[in-house]
Design a protein around this motif. Structure first.
Motif, PDB file in Angstrom:
ATOM      1  N   ALA A  54      11.178  22.189   2.141  1.00 10.36           N
ATOM      2  CA  ALA A  54      11.096  21.767   0.895  1.00 10.36           C
ATOM      3  C   ALA A  54      11.029  20.327   0.647  1.00 10.36           C
ATOM      4  N   GLY A  55      10.436  19.732  -0.434  1.00  8.02           N
ATOM      5  CA  GLY A  55      10.317  18.259  -0.672  1.00  8.02           C
ATOM      6  C   GLY A  55       9.161  17.499  -0.578  1.00  8.02           C
ATOM      7  N   LYS A  56       8.976  16.194  -0.720  1.00  9.12           N
ATOM      8  CA  LYS A  56       7.905  15.404  -0.306  1.00  9.12           C
ATOM      9  C   LYS A  56       8.582  14.356   0.503  1.00  9.12           C
ATOM     10  N   ILE A  57       7.433  13.782   1.072  1.00 11.76           N
ATOM     11  CA  ILE A  57       7.735  12.251   1.745  1.00 11.76           C
ATOM     12  C   ILE A  57       6.704  11.576   1.787  1.00 11.76           C
ATOM     13  N   ASN A  58       6.841  10.255   1.495  1.00 11.02           N
ATOM     14  CA  ASN A  58       5.538   9.062   1.312  1.00 11.02           C
ATOM     15  C   ASN A  58       6.414   7.852   1.978  1.00 11.02           C
ATOM     16  N   ILE A  59       5.339   6.912   2.338  1.00 12.11           N
ATOM     17  CA  ILE A  59       5.448   5.645   2.912  1.00 12.11           C
ATOM     18  C   ILE A  59       4.869   4.647   2.163  1.00 12.11           C
ATOM     19  N   ILE A  60       5.445   3.400   2.002  1.00 12.09           N
ATOM     20  CA  ILE A  60       4.850   2.290   1.321  1.00 12.09           C
ATOM     21  C   ILE A  60       4.800   1.262   2.715  1.00 12.09           C
ATOM     22  N   TYR A  61       3.773   0.669   2.909  1.00 13.14           N
ATOM     23  CA  TYR A  61       3.887  -0.549   3.799  1.00 13.14           C
ATOM     24  C   TYR A  61       3.274  -1.666   3.333  1.00 13.14           C
ATOM     25  N   GLU A  62       3.676  -2.919   3.868  1.00 11.87           N
ATOM     26  CA  GLU A  62       3.061  -4.128   3.371  1.00 11.87           C
ATOM     27  C   GLU A  62       3.207  -5.096   4.441  1.00 11.87           C
TER      28      GLU A  62
ATOM     29  N   THR B 161       0.789  -1.310   0.137  1.00 10.52           N
ATOM     30  CA  THR B 161       0.020   0.128  -0.049  1.00 10.52           C
ATOM     31  C   THR B 161       1.010   1.282  -0.288  1.00 10.52           C
ATOM     32  N   LEU B 162       0.547   2.178  -1.007  1.00 16.63           N
ATOM     33  CA  LEU B 162       1.096   3.411  -0.815  1.00 16.63           C
ATOM     34  C   LEU B 162       0.370   4.358  -0.226  1.00 16.63           C
ATOM     35  N   ALA B 163       0.824   5.073   0.686  1.00 17.05           N
ATOM     36  CA  ALA B 163       0.201   6.200   1.476  1.00 17.05           C
ATOM     37  C   ALA B 163       0.099   7.206   0.478  1.00 17.05           C
ATOM     38  N   THR B 164      -0.642   8.358   1.014  1.00 13.87           N
ATOM     39  CA  THR B 164      -0.282   9.634   0.445  1.00 13.87           C
ATOM     40  C   THR B 164       0.880  10.635   0.711  1.00 13.87           C
ATOM     41  N   ALA B 165       1.349  11.066  -0.340  1.00 12.17           N
ATOM     42  CA  ALA B 165       2.656  11.661  -0.205  1.00 12.17           C
ATOM     43  C   ALA B 165       2.205  13.186   0.421  1.00 12.17           C
ATOM     44  N   GLN B 166       3.275  13.616   1.269  1.00 10.79           N
ATOM     45  CA  GLN B 166       3.116  14.818   1.922  1.00 10.79           C
ATOM     46  C   GLN B 166       4.058  15.698   1.687  1.00 10.79           C
ATOM     47  N   ASN B 167       3.712  16.972   1.598  1.00 10.29           N
ATOM     48  CA  ASN B 167       4.714  18.063   1.213  1.00 10.29           C
ATOM     49  C   ASN B 167       5.392  18.294   2.508  1.00 10.29           C
TER      50      ASN B 167
END
Length: 276
Positions: A268-276, A122-128
């Motif tokens: 600056a930038g973006k952060i996201n997570i993938i979990y499984e 599952t890919l979460a929603t990227a956060q700025n």
């Protein structure tokens, strides 16, 4: 005359058989009870006439009803209720497949999508990461065994090192980490230990732009122990390598990206997570 039929016209010896007499015989002849020879019959005697009653299974011969004799629209779920058809059973109009019917060989590969899996990737929603002192990802399911934190062009307003912290329903934990980050810059090497989170460098500058990923894997359920490894590009000639471990008080359900001092802000930038 007695018998199967009776008529009001009776011929005597030497009577002449006329058309009138014959017509009377035909018109006035009635069936008697002797015409019905079986109790299991749909025939009934009404005023000397035979009447066909309701046809039951007793009157139908073996194999008398064929599929072609049944209208398609007459085959309804209610007609199939409480029947076992081998691979499925119908109860109160609802068909249920037997537990051993669906095998992996019968499922098309294209139909096995992440949404069909109980524990999908599952890919979460990227956060700025353009404001605030921390970026949180919460409501991570309890079945998760691996989390990948991804950073793209992330920077902060100060020099405090970016750290990743784990947490459970009790909140984010900021102690008890056994973590280390080694940094390679051109031909020089630096490193630092961290106990408040997984630091992703041994030093930081406001101009640094962090891009890379760190993977967290569950070591065992009983102690909620997680291990980490990954790498992040910090600048054009700097790369940081991250490793370590952390045991949580409860089941992991959140991740926080912040700084060691907790006061520098993201800009600056973006952060996201993938979990499984």
């Amino acid at each position: 005359m007695a018998g199967v039929v009776e008529t009001t016209n009776t011929f005597a010896t030497n009577d002449v058989n006329t058309s009138t007499a014959m017509n009377n015989i035909i018109d006035q002849t009635l069936f008697t009870s002797d015409a019905i020879v079986s109790a299991n019959t749909t025939l009934a005697l009404v005023s000397g006439k035979l009447k066909v009653g309701t046809i039951t299974s007793n009157e139908m011969g073996t194999n008398a009803v064929t599929t072609t004799a049944i209208l398609d629209g007459s085959i309804t779920p209610a007609k199939l209720s409480n029947s076992d058809f081998g691979d499925f059973t119908v109860v109160t109009g609802v068909a249920t497949l037997d537990s051993n019917v669906v095998t992996t060989a019968k499922i098309l590969d294209a139909n096995v999508t992440p949404a069909k899996l109980s524990q999908p990737l599952t890919l979460a929603t990227a956060q700025n990461s353009t404001s605030g002192t921390s970026i949180d990802f919460t409501s991570i399911p309890s079945w998760v065994k691996r989390i990948t934190v991804m950073l793209q062009g992330v920077s902060t307003s100060g020099t405090s090192v970016i750290v990743i912290q784990l947490g459970d329903s009790g909140g984010i934990e900021n102690t008890g980490y056994i973590a280390h980050s080694g940094v390679i810059q051109n031909s020089s090497v630096g490193s630092s230990d961290y106990t408040t989170g997984f630091g992703i460098a041994d030093a930081n500058a406001a101009a640094h732009s962090h891009s890379g990923s760190i993977i967290f894997s569950l070591l065992e359920n009983s102690t909620n122990s997680w291990v980490a490894n990954g790498s992040v590009r910090q600048a054009s000639n700097i790369i940081a390598i991250v490793a370590g471990s952390k045991s949580l008080s409860g089941v992991l359900d959140r991740v926080r990206i912040t700084t060691v001092n907790g006061t520098d802000t993201f800009d600056a930038g973006k952060i996201n997570i993938i979990y499984e």
